[in-house]
Design an enzyme around this catalytic site. Structure first.
Site, mmCIF file in Angstrom:
data_model
loop_
_atom_site.group_PDB
_atom_site.id
_atom_site.type_symbol
_atom_site.label_atom_id
_atom_site.label_comp_id
_atom_site.label_asym_id
_atom_site.label_seq_id
_atom_site.Cartn_x
_atom_site.Cartn_y
_atom_site.Cartn_z
ATOM 1 N N THR A 145 0.706 -1.353 -0.038
ATOM 2 C CA THR A 145 0.077 0.134 -0.143
ATOM 3 C C THR A 145 0.725 1.284 0.033
ATOM 4 O O THR A 145 0.795 2.145 -0.874
ATOM 5 C CB THR A 145 -1.145 -0.096 1.123
ATOM 6 O OG1 THR A 145 -1.977 -1.072 1.110
ATOM 7 C CG2 THR A 145 -1.754 1.406 1.281
ATOM 8 N N ASP A 161 -9.511 -3.915 -0.157
ATOM 9 C CA ASP A 161 -8.310 -4.595 0.400
ATOM 10 C C ASP A 161 -8.472 -5.320 1.737
ATOM 11 O O ASP A 161 -8.177 -6.586 2.055
ATOM 12 C CB ASP A 161 -7.157 -3.386 0.628
ATOM 13 C CG ASP A 161 -6.019 -4.166 1.345
ATOM 14 O OD1 ASP A 161 -5.059 -4.592 0.760
ATOM 15 O OD2 ASP A 161 -5.696 -3.900 2.429
ATOM 16 N N ASP A 178 -3.716 0.531 -5.785
ATOM 17 C CA ASP A 178 -2.190 0.289 -5.475
ATOM 18 C C ASP A 178 -1.861 -1.063 -5.698
ATOM 19 O O ASP A 178 -0.548 -1.015 -6.187
ATOM 20 C CB ASP A 178 -1.931 0.802 -3.904
ATOM 21 C CG ASP A 178 -2.824 0.001 -2.980
ATOM 22 O OD1 ASP A 178 -4.033 -0.658 -3.538
ATOM 23 O OD2 ASP A 178 -2.808 0.084 -1.809
ATOM 24 N N HIS A 179 -2.910 -1.872 -5.822
ATOM 25 C CA HIS A 179 -2.218 -3.147 -6.022
ATOM 26 C C HIS A 179 -3.491 -4.391 -6.099
ATOM 27 O O HIS A 179 -4.550 -3.842 -5.868
ATOM 28 C CB HIS A 179 -1.172 -3.751 -4.710
ATOM 29 C CG HIS A 179 -1.849 -3.598 -3.410
ATOM 30 N ND1 HIS A 179 -2.906 -4.420 -3.156
ATOM 31 C CD2 HIS A 179 -1.808 -2.798 -2.455
ATOM 32 C CE1 HIS A 179 -3.313 -4.078 -1.931
ATOM 33 N NE2 HIS A 179 -2.697 -3.204 -1.578
ATOM 34 N N HIS A 219 -0.888 -9.555 -0.685
ATOM 35 C CA HIS A 219 -0.155 -8.850 -1.729
ATOM 36 C C HIS A 219 1.074 -8.411 -1.241
ATOM 37 O O HIS A 219 1.631 -8.864 -0.110
ATOM 38 C CB HIS A 219 -0.957 -7.637 -2.242
ATOM 39 C CG HIS A 219 -1.226 -6.773 -0.973
ATOM 40 N ND1 HIS A 219 -0.363 -5.706 -0.748
ATOM 41 C CD2 HIS A 219 -2.326 -6.751 -0.198
ATOM 42 C CE1 HIS A 219 -1.007 -4.985 0.262
ATOM 43 N NE2 HIS A 219 -2.025 -5.514 0.636
#
Length: 476
Positions: A72, A191, A238-239, A339
């Protein structure tokens, strides 16, 4: 006749100047939104009508390659600086800086230590130095005093503040008497639920639907405030997220004496700081310990990750294969989704969609890098880009042909410890300045010609004098 010529001259000059200055970029407004952990294929997992509405009337990038490590704080700082982690200094969610002799962790309040953030300058500071104002609703790092500055308006991070409250603040700042031109909005899901449930869980369907509804609410509020067609909205993340399980766990205690090292950052990239005199022992114990864990000395970290030229990267990192977990032991517990893995993996990739006057409609692009967002933001805001690792030319095709063009002179960021690969940087031509120059030349030449003609027309004719001057002198 003279008055008609004068009138015509002013009309022509006015038209010329109007055309010239119409080339000047309008002041663009940008709202950057991040839904943390929104993986690229969540768009297709369940019906997401609001995301697809943006795609239909805006742009969509299928593959966004974020930076390593895919966590993050590193990636959110990349989005607003255009730099790799080794260059902006936020190399993980948990760090230790041996020069500062300080730690940085999401579990403590020391994430507000300015010294960790000041290896780079985020876009809100550059925007404000250019004379504009910025507003941030919970975006990571915006409630930290960086280079003695905060955003013009910001909210202290508090995850209990609802999405609707955050949107209300953003709308308020964009519509105030002194409106912001740059807004940043952050939301923690999907997330949080992705970690808890795992991305493959059928229970993630309602979570994704809820995010789509939140986007719908944002669109509704922007339309209500008459911002939808005048503001450039960029939606990203972000991911991504990948599925983990209790059967795919690597326990460091099986290979190492915990007294010989400190575990600075957690799975899936374990940042290991051996205690004095224990480096070789720790490395040899881990190097071939598990087939699903690759161990690197700092200097051996692959160049493609842009991750080794910073003092906050620890002497040894252990990287788990996708879906595997690294723990000291199983008593620590694990999350079903995680992640941080290799940024080349598709399941780590986030989303990118955009809508607004600067963007094309119903346009899909194959790929971009997360570092390309920063020069795009600077371009839209009409502010100079600082040295970065992105490329505006790589995302230029997202913009309408008539979208404003801004000069962004950049240089390669100085690599740490005398190495590292420079990013691609560009010097864009500026139609505005070319137009002003050409228009000014046209106007100047026209007025010189016009006034020369006007002066000649006002001089009385002197035929007799001219005739006398032409006569030869009389001879005596």
């Amino acid at each position: 006749m003279t008055s008609k010529l004068l009138c015509a001259a002013f009309i022509l000059a006015a038209l010329t100047l109007s055309i010239t200055f119409s080339l000047q970029p309008d002041q663009q407004k940008v709202l950057l939104v991040s839904f943390d952990g929104f993986r690229w294929d969540y768009l297709y997992r369940v019906p997401t009508p609001h995301f697809h509405y943006v795609m239909k009337y805006g742009v969509h990038v299928k593959q966004v390659t974020n930076i390593f490590i895919t966590k993050t704080y590193p990636n959110h700082y990349t989005l607003v600086t255009g730099l790799f982690a080794e260059n902006h200094g936020i190399v993980a969610n948990d760090m230790f800086d041996p020069i500062l002799n300080k730690s940085f962790s999401l579990d403590t309040m020391n994430i507000y230590d300015s010294e960790f953030w000041e290896e780079a300058t985020p876009i809100w500071i550059t925007n404000q130095k250019a004379g504009h104002t910025s507003g941030a609703a919970m975006w990571p790092g915006t409630d930290v005093k960086i280079h003695e500055s905060f955003p013009t308006h910001y909210m202290l991070y508090n995850e209990s503040v609802s999405f609707e409250e955050r949107v209300a603040k953003i709308i308020e700042w964009f519509t105030s008497k002194e409106p912001i031109n740059l807004g940043l909005l952050y939301w923690e899901d999907p997330d949080d639920m992705g970690h808890h449930l795992g991305p493959d869980s059928p229970l993630m369907g309602p979570v994704i639907s809820d995010i789509d509804n939140k986007l719908g609410y944002l669109i509704q509020m922007l339309k209500k405030a008459n911002l939808w067609n005048t503001l450039n909205l960029i939606i990203t993340s972000d991911h991504g997220m990948t599925q983990c399980s209790e059967e795919r766990v690597i326990e460091l205690d099986q290979y190492l004496d915990k007294e010989h090292y400190l575990l600075i950052d957690q799975s899936p990239v374990a940042a290991i700081l051996p205690k004095e005199g224990k480096f070789d022992e720790v490395y040899e114990a881990l190097a071939h310990a598990h087939p699903n864990m690759t161990v690197y000395k700092k200097e051996e970290i692959p160049e493609r990750w842009h991750y080794k030229y910073n003092t906050r990267v620890q002497p040894i990192i252990a990287v788990a294969d996708e879906g595997w977990y690294i723990l000291q032991n199983k008593s620590e517990g694990l999350m079903l989704g995680n992640h941080g893995y290799d940024n080349a993996l598709a399941e780590m990739h986030p989303i990118f969609l955009a809508h607004g006057p600067a963007f094309r409609k119903n346009f899909t692009k194959a790929a971009m890098n997360a570092t390309d967002l920063y020069p795009l933001l600077c371009h839209l805001l009409g502010i100079p880009a600082l040295p970065h690792n992105g490329s505006l030319s790589s995302v230029q095709d997202l913009l309408r042909p008539t979208a404003p063009r801004t000069v962004t002179h950049t240089q390669s960021p100085p690599p740490h410890h005398g190495s590292g690969k420079p990013g691609e940087h560009e010097q864009e031509s500026n139609a505005y300045f070319i137009g002003v120059s050409l228009g000014s030349i046209i106007v100047i030449v026209f007025f010189i010609t016009f006034f020369k003609h006007l002066i000649r027309s006002q001089i009385p004719a002197l035929p007799d004098m001219q005739a006398e001057i032409a006569q030869p002198l009389l001879q005596a």
